[in-house]
Scaffold this motif. Structure first.
Motif, PDB file in Angstrom:
ATOM      1  N   SER A  20     -24.365  64.848  20.280  1.00 22.67           N
ATOM      2  CA  SER A  20     -25.729  65.470  20.190  1.00 22.67           C
ATOM      3  C   SER A  20     -26.708  64.458  20.387  1.00 22.67           C
ATOM      4  O   SER A  20     -27.953  65.002  20.658  1.00 22.67           O
ATOM      5  CB  SER A  20     -25.827  65.970  18.920  1.00 22.67           C
ATOM      6  OG  SER A  20     -25.589  65.112  17.858  1.00 22.67           O
ATOM      7  N   GLN A  21     -26.771  63.228  20.012  1.00 22.49           N
ATOM      8  CA  GLN A  21     -27.820  62.210  20.133  1.00 22.49           C
ATOM      9  C   GLN A  21     -29.108  62.667  19.252  1.00 22.49           C
ATOM     10  O   GLN A  21     -30.312  62.887  19.968  1.00 22.49           O
ATOM     11  CB  GLN A  21     -28.156  61.780  21.459  1.00 22.49           C
ATOM     12  CG  GLN A  21     -26.889  61.153  22.294  1.00 22.49           C
ATOM     13  CD  GLN A  21     -26.975  61.000  23.832  1.00 22.49           C
ATOM     14  OE1 GLN A  21     -28.104  61.277  24.111  1.00 22.49           O
ATOM     15  NE2 GLN A  21     -26.077  60.474  24.470  1.00 22.49           N
ATOM     16  N   LYS A  23     -30.110  65.766  18.804  1.00 23.06           N
ATOM     17  CA  LYS A  23     -30.628  66.866  19.500  1.00 23.06           C
ATOM     18  C   LYS A  23     -30.673  68.070  18.476  1.00 23.06           C
ATOM     19  O   LYS A  23     -31.174  69.224  18.860  1.00 23.06           O
ATOM     20  CB  LYS A  23     -29.965  67.152  20.850  1.00 23.06           C
ATOM     21  CG  LYS A  23     -30.557  65.903  21.720  1.00 23.06           C
ATOM     22  CD  LYS A  23     -30.032  66.367  23.176  1.00 23.06           C
ATOM     23  CE  LYS A  23     -30.336  65.473  24.161  1.00 23.06           C
ATOM     24  NZ  LYS A  23     -31.400  65.985  24.856  1.00 23.06           N
ATOM     25  N   TRP A  24     -29.835  67.950  17.475  1.00 22.47           N
ATOM     26  CA  TRP A  24     -29.571  69.194  16.383  1.00 22.47           C
ATOM     27  C   TRP A  24     -30.277  68.863  15.275  1.00 22.47           C
ATOM     28  O   TRP A  24     -30.342  67.768  14.804  1.00 22.47           O
ATOM     29  CB  TRP A  24     -28.226  69.511  16.296  1.00 22.47           C
ATOM     30  CG  TRP A  24     -27.366  69.825  17.478  1.00 22.47           C
ATOM     31  CD1 TRP A  24     -26.654  69.021  18.376  1.00 22.47           C
ATOM     32  CD2 TRP A  24     -26.933  71.154  18.034  1.00 22.47           C
ATOM     33  NE1 TRP A  24     -26.288  69.532  19.414  1.00 22.47           N
ATOM     34  CE2 TRP A  24     -26.336  70.890  19.225  1.00 22.47           C
ATOM     35  CE3 TRP A  24     -27.505  72.275  17.723  1.00 22.47           C
ATOM     36  CZ2 TRP A  24     -26.077  72.103  20.031  1.00 22.47           C
ATOM     37  CZ3 TRP A  24     -27.040  73.500  18.396  1.00 22.47           C
ATOM     38  CH2 TRP A  24     -26.252  73.478  19.629  1.00 22.47           C
ATOM     39  N   TYR A  56     -31.652  73.384  18.463  1.00 22.34           N
ATOM     40  CA  TYR A  56     -31.226  72.658  19.385  1.00 22.34           C
ATOM     41  C   TYR A  56     -32.616  72.128  20.298  1.00 22.34           C
ATOM     42  O   TYR A  56     -33.223  72.930  20.610  1.00 22.34           O
ATOM     43  CB  TYR A  56     -30.410  73.106  20.489  1.00 22.34           C
ATOM     44  CG  TYR A  56     -29.758  72.260  21.553  1.00 22.34           C
ATOM     45  CD1 TYR A  56     -29.085  70.926  21.226  1.00 22.34           C
ATOM     46  CD2 TYR A  56     -30.342  72.355  23.001  1.00 22.34           C
ATOM     47  CE1 TYR A  56     -28.470  70.277  22.383  1.00 22.34           C
ATOM     48  CE2 TYR A  56     -29.935  71.597  23.847  1.00 22.34           C
ATOM     49  CZ  TYR A  56     -29.223  70.445  23.599  1.00 22.34           C
ATOM     50  OH  TYR A  56     -28.926  69.598  24.734  1.00 22.34           O
ATOM     51  N   LYS A  57     -32.901  70.792  20.394  1.00 20.29           N
ATOM     52  CA  LYS A  57     -33.958  70.300  20.947  1.00 20.29           C
ATOM     53  C   LYS A  57     -33.587  70.234  22.475  1.00 20.29           C
ATOM     54  O   LYS A  57     -32.915  69.644  23.094  1.00 20.29           O
ATOM     55  CB  LYS A  57     -34.158  68.735  20.573  1.00 20.29           C
ATOM     56  CG  LYS A  57     -34.653  68.500  19.255  1.00 20.29           C
ATOM     57  CD  LYS A  57     -35.045  67.366  18.958  1.00 20.29           C
ATOM     58  CE  LYS A  57     -34.895  67.055  17.219  1.00 20.29           C
ATOM     59  NZ  LYS A  57     -35.152  65.766  16.705  1.00 20.29           N
ATOM     60  N   SER A  63     -37.943  72.788  20.640  1.00 19.80           N
ATOM     61  CA  SER A  63     -36.569  73.420  20.267  1.00 19.80           C
ATOM     62  C   SER A  63     -36.535  74.806  20.201  1.00 19.80           C
ATOM     63  O   SER A  63     -37.376  75.592  20.103  1.00 19.80           O
ATOM     64  CB  SER A  63     -36.174  73.051  18.551  1.00 19.80           C
ATOM     65  OG  SER A  63     -36.351  71.520  18.582  1.00 19.80           O
ATOM     66  N   ASP A 190     -31.376  66.025  10.823  1.00 22.99           N
ATOM     67  CA  ASP A 190     -31.359  65.908  12.225  1.00 22.99           C
ATOM     68  C   ASP A 190     -29.846  65.179  12.415  1.00 22.99           C
ATOM     69  O   ASP A 190     -29.490  64.211  11.806  1.00 22.99           O
ATOM     70  CB  ASP A 190     -32.418  65.030  12.968  1.00 22.99           C
ATOM     71  CG  ASP A 190     -33.609  65.751  12.904  1.00 22.99           C
ATOM     72  OD1 ASP A 190     -33.910  66.824  12.673  1.00 22.99           O
ATOM     73  OD2 ASP A 190     -34.624  64.902  13.158  1.00 22.99           O
TER      74      ASP A 190
END
Length: 191
Positions: A20-21, A23-24, A56-57, A63, A190
């Protein structure tokens, strides 16, 4: 059928974990609700509720979010002089923009989206007396994102919601409109 598709999409959005890095994010947001109008024949008073949202970005500042919430309002039926409880439950889906304010831990945020909710009305004995069924509405929100820790934020936010539903009262079709401003402070994680 629509409910199952919407619930499946929300579960997929929240449960997808891959690489995910950050991104969530997931947010829990309790809040106070201030109605802008009476609902039907009911003198509607300030309510409360909560919402659980995942996102989610899709871009650094944009997002897509989805969630579920429950909001409750008390009131007094003007015709029967009976205490009434309105419950608004359902789903939301939309877009959120978060922009950092220079190098500070503060960011401003804005949301816009659809809601797919129902209104239920209960009397003093907690008997369900009316249900509008699920219908579409809309919401907009604005607030501040304060980064408490690298992956944890507090989000004070104002939100405006509008929902319309139809019921039959004494064999007469009636439209119930719920418009309210909500204020709450969410906790977002995050990952």
């Amino acid at each position: 059928m629509k409910n199952y598709i919407l619930v499946s999409a929300i579960m997929l959005l929240i449960s997808f974990s891959g690489k995910s890095q950050e991104k969530w994010w997931v947010e829990f947001r309790p809040g106070l609700n201030f109605p802008m109008n009476d609902v039907g024949n009911t003198d509607t008073r300030t309510g409360f509720g909560f919402e659980l949202t995942g996102a989610y970005k899709i871009m650094p500042h944009l997002s897509i979010y989805a969630g579920w919430g429950l909001n409750q309002f008390k009131g007094n039926d003007k015709m029967t002089n009976e205490d009434i409880t309105f419950k608004e439950t359902g789903f939301n889906l939309g877009f959120e923009i978060i922009r950092r304010i220079r190098t500070s831990p503060f960011s401003y945020l804005a949301r816009a989206g659809l809601i797919y909710n129902q209104l239920e009305m209960e009397n003093n004995a907690n008997d369900l007396t009316l249900n509008t069924g699920y219908g579409f509405g809309w919401q907009v929100a604005a607030g501040i994102n304060y980064e408490v820790a690298p992956n944890l934020s507090l989000r004070p936010m104002f939100r405006y919601r509008s929902l319309r539903g139809n019921v039959e009262i004494a064999n007469t079709p009636t439209s119930l409109n719920l418009n309210y401003i909500s204020f709450g402070i969410g906790s977002a994680l995050d990952f």
